[in-house]
Design a protein around this motif. Structure first.
Motif, PDB file in Angstrom:
ATOM      1  N   PRO A 182      29.562  40.542  40.275  1.00  0.00           N
ATOM      2  CA  PRO A 182      30.146  41.361  39.209  1.00  0.00           C
ATOM      3  C   PRO A 182      31.595  41.701  39.549  1.00  0.00           C
ATOM      4  N   VAL A 183      32.438  41.739  38.532  1.00  0.00           N
ATOM      5  CA  VAL A 183      33.857  42.008  38.756  1.00  0.00           C
ATOM      6  C   VAL A 183      34.475  42.635  37.516  1.00  0.00           C
ATOM      7  N   SER A 184      35.399  43.546  37.742  1.00  0.00           N
ATOM      8  CA  SER A 184      36.239  44.093  36.672  1.00  0.00           C
ATOM      9  C   SER A 184      37.625  43.492  36.907  1.00  0.00           C
ATOM     10  N   LEU A 185      37.849  42.372  36.255  1.00  0.00           N
ATOM     11  CA  LEU A 185      38.978  41.490  36.530  1.00  0.00           C
ATOM     12  C   LEU A 185      40.289  42.023  35.959  1.00  0.00           C
ATOM     13  N   VAL A 186      41.307  42.013  36.799  1.00  0.00           N
ATOM     14  CA  VAL A 186      42.666  42.383  36.392  1.00  0.00           C
ATOM     15  C   VAL A 186      43.515  41.127  36.210  1.00  0.00           C
ATOM     16  N   HIS A 187      43.356  40.160  37.121  1.00  0.00           N
ATOM     17  CA  HIS A 187      44.185  38.959  37.077  1.00  0.00           C
ATOM     18  C   HIS A 187      43.474  37.828  37.819  1.00  0.00           C
ATOM     19  N   GLU A 188      43.713  36.614  37.338  1.00  0.00           N
ATOM     20  CA  GLU A 188      43.236  35.425  38.048  1.00  0.00           C
ATOM     21  C   GLU A 188      44.221  34.306  37.823  1.00  0.00           C
ATOM     22  N   ASP A 189      44.548  33.591  38.893  1.00  0.00           N
ATOM     23  CA  ASP A 189      45.348  32.380  38.802  1.00  0.00           C
ATOM     24  C   ASP A 189      44.712  31.330  39.711  1.00  0.00           C
ATOM     25  N   GLU A 190      45.385  30.231  39.952  1.00  0.00           N
ATOM     26  CA  GLU A 190      44.799  29.159  40.772  1.00  0.00           C
ATOM     27  C   GLU A 190      44.467  29.606  42.193  1.00  0.00           C
ATOM     28  N   LEU A 191      45.245  30.529  42.744  1.00  0.00           N
ATOM     29  CA  LEU A 191      45.121  30.890  44.153  1.00  0.00           C
ATOM     30  C   LEU A 191      44.540  32.274  44.420  1.00  0.00           C
ATOM     31  N   THR A 192      44.621  33.178  43.434  1.00  0.00           N
ATOM     32  CA  THR A 192      44.263  34.580  43.685  1.00  0.00           C
ATOM     33  C   THR A 192      43.409  35.177  42.568  1.00  0.00           C
ATOM     34  N   ILE A 193      42.772  36.283  42.907  1.00  0.00           N
ATOM     35  CA  ILE A 193      42.054  37.107  41.931  1.00  0.00           C
ATOM     36  C   ILE A 193      42.374  38.561  42.271  1.00  0.00           C
ATOM     37  N   ALA A 194      42.562  39.367  41.229  1.00  0.00           N
ATOM     38  CA  ALA A 194      42.768  40.805  41.415  1.00  0.00           C
ATOM     39  C   ALA A 194      41.715  41.540  40.589  1.00  0.00           C
ATOM     40  N   PHE A 195      41.170  42.621  41.174  1.00  0.00           N
ATOM     41  CA  PHE A 195      40.102  43.348  40.492  1.00  0.00           C
ATOM     42  C   PHE A 195      40.074  44.804  40.924  1.00  0.00           C
ATOM     43  N   ILE A 196      39.322  45.602  40.190  1.00  0.00           N
ATOM     44  CA  ILE A 196      39.166  47.021  40.481  1.00  0.00           C
ATOM     45  C   ILE A 196      38.082  47.173  41.549  1.00  0.00           C
ATOM     46  N   PRO A 197      38.352  47.973  42.598  1.00  0.00           N
ATOM     47  CA  PRO A 197      37.305  48.202  43.612  1.00  0.00           C
ATOM     48  C   PRO A 197      36.137  48.980  43.027  1.00  0.00           C
ATOM     49  N   LEU A 198      34.981  48.876  43.649  1.00  0.00           N
ATOM     50  CA  LEU A 198      33.786  49.565  43.151  1.00  0.00           C
ATOM     51  C   LEU A 198      33.936  51.080  43.165  1.00  0.00           C
ATOM     52  N   GLN A 199      34.697  51.612  44.101  1.00  0.00           N
ATOM     53  CA  GLN A 199      34.904  53.056  44.195  1.00  0.00           C
ATOM     54  C   GLN A 199      36.403  53.345  44.292  1.00  0.00           C
ATOM     55  N   PRO A 200      37.116  53.205  43.172  1.00  0.00           N
ATOM     56  CA  PRO A 200      38.563  53.441  43.226  1.00  0.00           C
ATOM     57  C   PRO A 200      38.871  54.910  43.526  1.00  0.00           C
ATOM     58  N   ILE A 201      39.767  55.117  44.461  1.00  0.00           N
ATOM     59  CA  ILE A 201      40.162  56.479  44.808  1.00  0.00           C
ATOM     60  C   ILE A 201      40.855  57.136  43.628  1.00  0.00           C
ATOM     61  N   TYR A 202      41.714  56.388  42.949  1.00  0.00           N
ATOM     62  CA  TYR A 202      42.405  56.859  41.742  1.00  0.00           C
ATOM     63  C   TYR A 202      42.363  55.735  40.716  1.00  0.00           C
ATOM     64  N   PRO A 203      42.452  56.069  39.427  1.00  0.00           N
ATOM     65  CA  PRO A 203      42.681  55.010  38.443  1.00  0.00           C
ATOM     66  C   PRO A 203      43.957  54.259  38.830  1.00  0.00           C
ATOM     67  N   GLY A 204      43.905  52.965  38.755  1.00  0.00           N
ATOM     68  CA  GLY A 204      45.025  52.131  39.146  1.00  0.00           C
ATOM     69  C   GLY A 204      44.813  51.450  40.481  1.00  0.00           C
ATOM     70  N   ALA A 205      43.842  51.905  41.266  1.00  0.00           N
ATOM     71  CA  ALA A 205      43.542  51.224  42.525  1.00  0.00           C
ATOM     72  C   ALA A 205      43.087  49.802  42.220  1.00  0.00           C
ATOM     73  N   CYS A 206      43.505  48.867  43.034  1.00  0.00           N
ATOM     74  CA  CYS A 206      43.225  47.457  42.753  1.00  0.00           C
ATOM     75  C   CYS A 206      43.177  46.699  44.074  1.00  0.00           C
ATOM     76  N   ILE A 207      42.448  45.596  44.080  1.00  0.00           N
ATOM     77  CA  ILE A 207      42.367  44.709  45.243  1.00  0.00           C
ATOM     78  C   ILE A 207      42.833  43.324  44.809  1.00  0.00           C
TER      79      ILE A 207
END
Length: 145
Positions: free
Chosen positions: A15-40
Motif C-alpha cells: 500500500p502507498v500514498s503516492l506523491v511522485h514516481e519516475d523511472e528511478l524514484t518513488i516518493a510517498f507519505i510515511p505511515l505515521q507522518p510527524i506533520y502534514p507534508g512529511a514525505c519519503i
C-alpha cells in the motif's frame, strides 16, 4: 511479500500514498507522518546504504526531494524543510523530508518520551492516520510533471 516494504511499494504489491514516481524514484507519505507534508523519497533499486547509490541515482533522489520540498514550503509554510538520511528502520535507502516548525523537529522530537526517569524514543505516540487520510496528504504534494 518480500522482506522489504519499500520494494513491495516499488513492485506495486504494498500500500502507498503516492506523491511522485519516475523511472528511478518513488516518493510517498510515511505511515505515521510527524506533520502534514512529511514525505519519503526512495530509489526504486533496492540498495541498503544511501552512500552506495550510484551518483546519478543519488542526484535524482535529491532533485525529486528538492521539488517536493519546495512544494512543502509553499503549501505548509514551515520554517524549513529538513532532509534526513539516517539509514535505520527500513533497510532500503531513503531520504525523509520533514517540515520543521521548530529546530528540534529534525531530531524527531515527537518520538521522545520519559519512562522510569529515562528518555526513550518510540513511534507509539505518533498519529495513525487512515489510508484515506494519507492519500489526501499525498494528493496535496503530488508533483505536476
Amino acid at each position: 511479500m518480500t522482506s522489504c516494504p519499500f520494494c513491495d511499494i516499488v513492485n506495486g504489491t504494498g500500500p502507498v500514498s503516492l506523491v511522485h514516481e519516475d523511472e528511478l524514484t518513488i516518493a510517498f507519505i510515511p505511515l505515521q507522518p510527524i506533520y502534514p507534508g512529511a514525505c519519503i523519497v526512495i530509489p526504486k533499486a533496492h540498495i541498503d546504504h544511501f552512500t552506495d547509490l550510484p551518483d546519478e541515482l543519488a542526484a535524482q533522489v535529491m532533485v525529486v526531494s528538492q521539488r517536493i520540498g519546495r512544494k512543502i514550503m509553499k503549501i505548509y509554510q514551515p520554517l524549513k524543510v529538513g532532509m534526513v538520511v539516517h539509514g535505520f528502520g527500513v533497510r532500503h535507502a531513503h531520504l525523509n523530508l520533514i517540515p520543521q516548525y521548530h529546530p528540534l523537529d529534525i531530531t524527531y522530537k515527537h518520538l521522545a518520551y520519559i519512562e522510569d526517569g529515562n528518555v526513550k524514543f518510540s513511534e507509539k505516540y505518533l498519529p495513525h492516520p487512515t489510508r484515506d487520510e494519507l492519500d489526501a496528504l499525498a494528493e496535496i504534494l503530488r508533483l505536476d510533471d
